[in-house]
Design a protein around this motif. Structure first.
Motif, PDB file in Angstrom:
ATOM      1  N   ILE A   1       0.863  -1.165   0.000  1.00 47.18           N
ATOM      2  CA  ILE A   1       0.000   0.000   0.000  1.00 47.18           C
ATOM      3  C   ILE A   1       0.913   1.232   0.000  1.00 47.18           C
ATOM      4  O   ILE A   1       1.800   1.374   0.822  1.00 47.18           O
ATOM      5  CB  ILE A   1      -1.017  -0.019   1.172  1.00 47.18           C
ATOM      6  N   ASP A   2       0.718   2.053  -1.015  1.00 47.45           N
ATOM      7  CA  ASP A   2       1.615   3.178  -1.294  1.00 47.45           C
ATOM      8  C   ASP A   2       1.062   4.469  -0.677  1.00 47.45           C
ATOM      9  O   ASP A   2      -0.132   4.557  -0.403  1.00 47.45           O
ATOM     10  CB  ASP A   2       1.701   3.341  -2.825  1.00 47.45           C
ATOM     11  N   ASP A   3       1.943   5.427  -0.486  1.00 47.44           N
ATOM     12  CA  ASP A   3       1.545   6.766  -0.016  1.00 47.44           C
ATOM     13  C   ASP A   3       0.757   6.708   1.278  1.00 47.44           C
ATOM     14  O   ASP A   3      -0.167   7.497   1.488  1.00 47.44           O
ATOM     15  CB  ASP A   3       0.695   7.485  -1.089  1.00 47.44           C
ATOM     16  N   PHE A   4       1.117   5.770   2.142  1.00 53.37           N
ATOM     17  CA  PHE A   4       0.353   5.625   3.380  1.00 53.37           C
ATOM     18  C   PHE A   4       0.484   6.889   4.223  1.00 53.37           C
ATOM     19  O   PHE A   4       1.569   7.432   4.395  1.00 53.37           O
ATOM     20  CB  PHE A   4       0.834   4.407   4.193  1.00 53.37           C
TER      21      PHE A   4
ATOM     22  N   ILE B   1       5.391   4.350   3.674  1.00 53.73           N
ATOM     23  CA  ILE B   1       5.041   5.605   4.330  1.00 53.73           C
ATOM     24  C   ILE B   1       5.472   6.774   3.461  1.00 53.73           C
ATOM     25  O   ILE B   1       6.623   6.864   3.021  1.00 53.73           O
ATOM     26  CB  ILE B   1       5.703   5.699   5.725  1.00 53.73           C
ATOM     27  N   ASP B   2       4.544   7.660   3.202  1.00 51.89           N
ATOM     28  CA  ASP B   2       4.781   8.755   2.273  1.00 51.89           C
ATOM     29  C   ASP B   2       5.854   9.734   2.763  1.00 51.89           C
ATOM     30  O   ASP B   2       5.999   9.982   3.957  1.00 51.89           O
ATOM     31  CB  ASP B   2       3.482   9.522   2.043  1.00 51.89           C
ATOM     32  N   LYS B   3       6.565  10.272   1.787  1.00 46.76           N
ATOM     33  CA  LYS B   3       7.621  11.242   2.039  1.00 46.76           C
ATOM     34  C   LYS B   3       7.158  12.412   2.908  1.00 46.76           C
ATOM     35  O   LYS B   3       7.904  12.903   3.753  1.00 46.76           O
ATOM     36  CB  LYS B   3       8.112  11.767   0.692  1.00 46.76           C
TER      37      LYS B   3
ATOM     38  N   VAL C   1      10.105   3.435   4.224  1.00 50.74           N
ATOM     39  CA  VAL C   1       9.990   4.875   4.389  1.00 50.74           C
ATOM     40  C   VAL C   1      10.512   5.537   3.122  1.00 50.74           C
ATOM     41  O   VAL C   1      11.641   5.299   2.699  1.00 50.74           O
ATOM     42  CB  VAL C   1      10.773   5.348   5.629  1.00 50.74           C
ATOM     43  N   GLU C   2       9.655   6.337   2.502  1.00 44.73           N
ATOM     44  CA  GLU C   2       9.969   6.930   1.203  1.00 44.73           C
ATOM     45  C   GLU C   2      10.577   8.317   1.334  1.00 44.73           C
ATOM     46  O   GLU C   2      10.310   9.033   2.291  1.00 44.73           O
ATOM     47  CB  GLU C   2       8.677   7.106   0.397  1.00 44.73           C
ATOM     48  N   GLY C   3      11.354   8.689   0.364  1.00 45.51           N
ATOM     49  CA  GLY C   3      11.805  10.077   0.248  1.00 45.51           C
ATOM     50  C   GLY C   3      12.884  10.478   1.231  1.00 45.51           C
ATOM     51  O   GLY C   3      12.962  11.635   1.644  1.00 45.51           O
TER      52      GLY C   3
HETATM   53 CA    CA Z   1       4.705   6.581  -2.706  1.00 38.56          CA
END
Ligand code: CA
Ligand code: C2E
Ligand code: CA
Ligand code: CA
Length: 276
Positions: free
Chosen positions: A176-179, A199-201, A233-235
């Motif tokens: 699941i993206d952009d959580f 987890i979204d940036k 953890v993104e970004g």
């Molecule tokens: Ca994303």
């Protein structure tokens, strides 16, 4: 744009006209894009923070169009609207699996690739069948492919739940993206069994210097783990962020490690991390 009351009632504002012309240009350029070979896929490494190991890559679509380079944030919504997302999305899946197959033949059997899939594409009743056909054709084990969806697939919960089940039977992973960015993130993870929570940036960006944001991030990491999911953890852009995240057993992705790169260059990042 100024947002005065008068303007918001104007239908033919110059901005609106510009953006609708641009949309038409993109729509028509998209018709030729696949046939002309204008798309490519870049790969961004995902790093297990505790070991520094590259465990996989996210596939990110790039379009070198007749209009110049158009970012996915601009053309994906248009492709969704005009329906070309189905053929484009299928192309990305096949391309990513072909790349996986090459990497496996080169002696990198454990890597996975995560592919972004639009809700429209995901909710197509033949989606699982297409995924299955691509996996067989490229001889890639299902567990090496991860499908990234967002909470927007929950618009049609019944269809989504059925498709998730089909994909789980095939054995592909689900992320699941952009959580944490939408209104119904919790609803999404409540209703479907996911393998990875990304987890979204935007959540990570606020963490340094804000105890409240840190508390929220730590709780989401805990949530992912309690659901039995891997947490990405993104970004991550700075060493400071990476160091802060290292205390958790999670996976990191971001410019700090590498930008998304063509496959041959992405592999060099991989080898660099292996040497450490
Ligand atoms: Ca994303
Ligand atoms: P996303 O899935 O959330 O992908 C992460 C985006 O963040 C990517 O942007 C990536 O290049 C960028 N990024 C990664 N690390 C960093 C960082 O440290 N700092 C900053 N500022 N950005 C970072 P990109 O490639 O422009 O893609 C944007 C969005 O377009 C993606 O967001 C995804 O929603 C969509 N997208 C990209 N490729 C595809 C595709 O093949 N299919 C579909 N349906 N959507 C795609
Ligand atoms: Ca993604
Ligand atoms: Ca995003």
């Amino acid at each position: 744009a100024k947002n005065t009351k008068k303007e918001s009632y104007e239908f033919f504002s110059p901005e609106l006209l510009d953006s609708s012309i641009r949309k038409q240009e993109i729509t028509s350029a998209l018709q030729q894009a696949l046939g002309n070979g204008e798309f490519s896929v870049h790969y961004q490494p995902q790093i297990e923070l505790s070991s520094g190991r590259v465990i996989g890559f996210e596939a990110l679509l790039r379009w070198n169009s007749t209009l110049g380079a158009v970012p996915p944030s601009e053309f994906i919504p248009v492709a969704e609207e005009c329906g070309s997302i189905h053929s484009i999305g299928e192309w990305v899946l096949r391309e990513a699996c072909e790349q996986l197959s090459v990497w496996r033949q080169e002696g990198r059997p454990d890597v996975h690739v995560s592919v972004n899939v639009s809700a429209k594409q995901f909710l197509d009743l033949e989606f699982a069948e297409k995924v299955s056909a691509i996996l067989s054709a490229t001889d890639v084990p299902a567990k090496c492919l991860e499908i990234e969806i967002t909470e927007s697939v929950m618009i049609d919960l019944d269809t989504a739940a059925g498709l998730v089940e089909e994909l789980q039977d095939i054995g592909v992973k689900l992320a699941i993206d952009d959580f944490g960015t939408g209104y119904s993130s919790l609803n999404a993870v409540k209703n479907i069994q996911i393998d990875t929570l990304k987890i979204d940036k935007s959540l990570v960006d606020e963490v340094l210097g804000s105890d409240r944001s840190m508390a929220i991030l730590a709780t989401i990491i805990e949530l992912g783990k309690n659901l039995g999911a891997d947490v990405v953890v993104e970004g991550l852009e700075t060493l400071e962020q990476v160091d802060l995240m290292r205390q958790y057993e999670i996976i990191g992705q971001g410019y700090y490690f590498s930008r998304p790169l063509p496959a041959d260059k992405a592999v060099r990042v991989w080898d660099k991390y292996l040497e450490q």
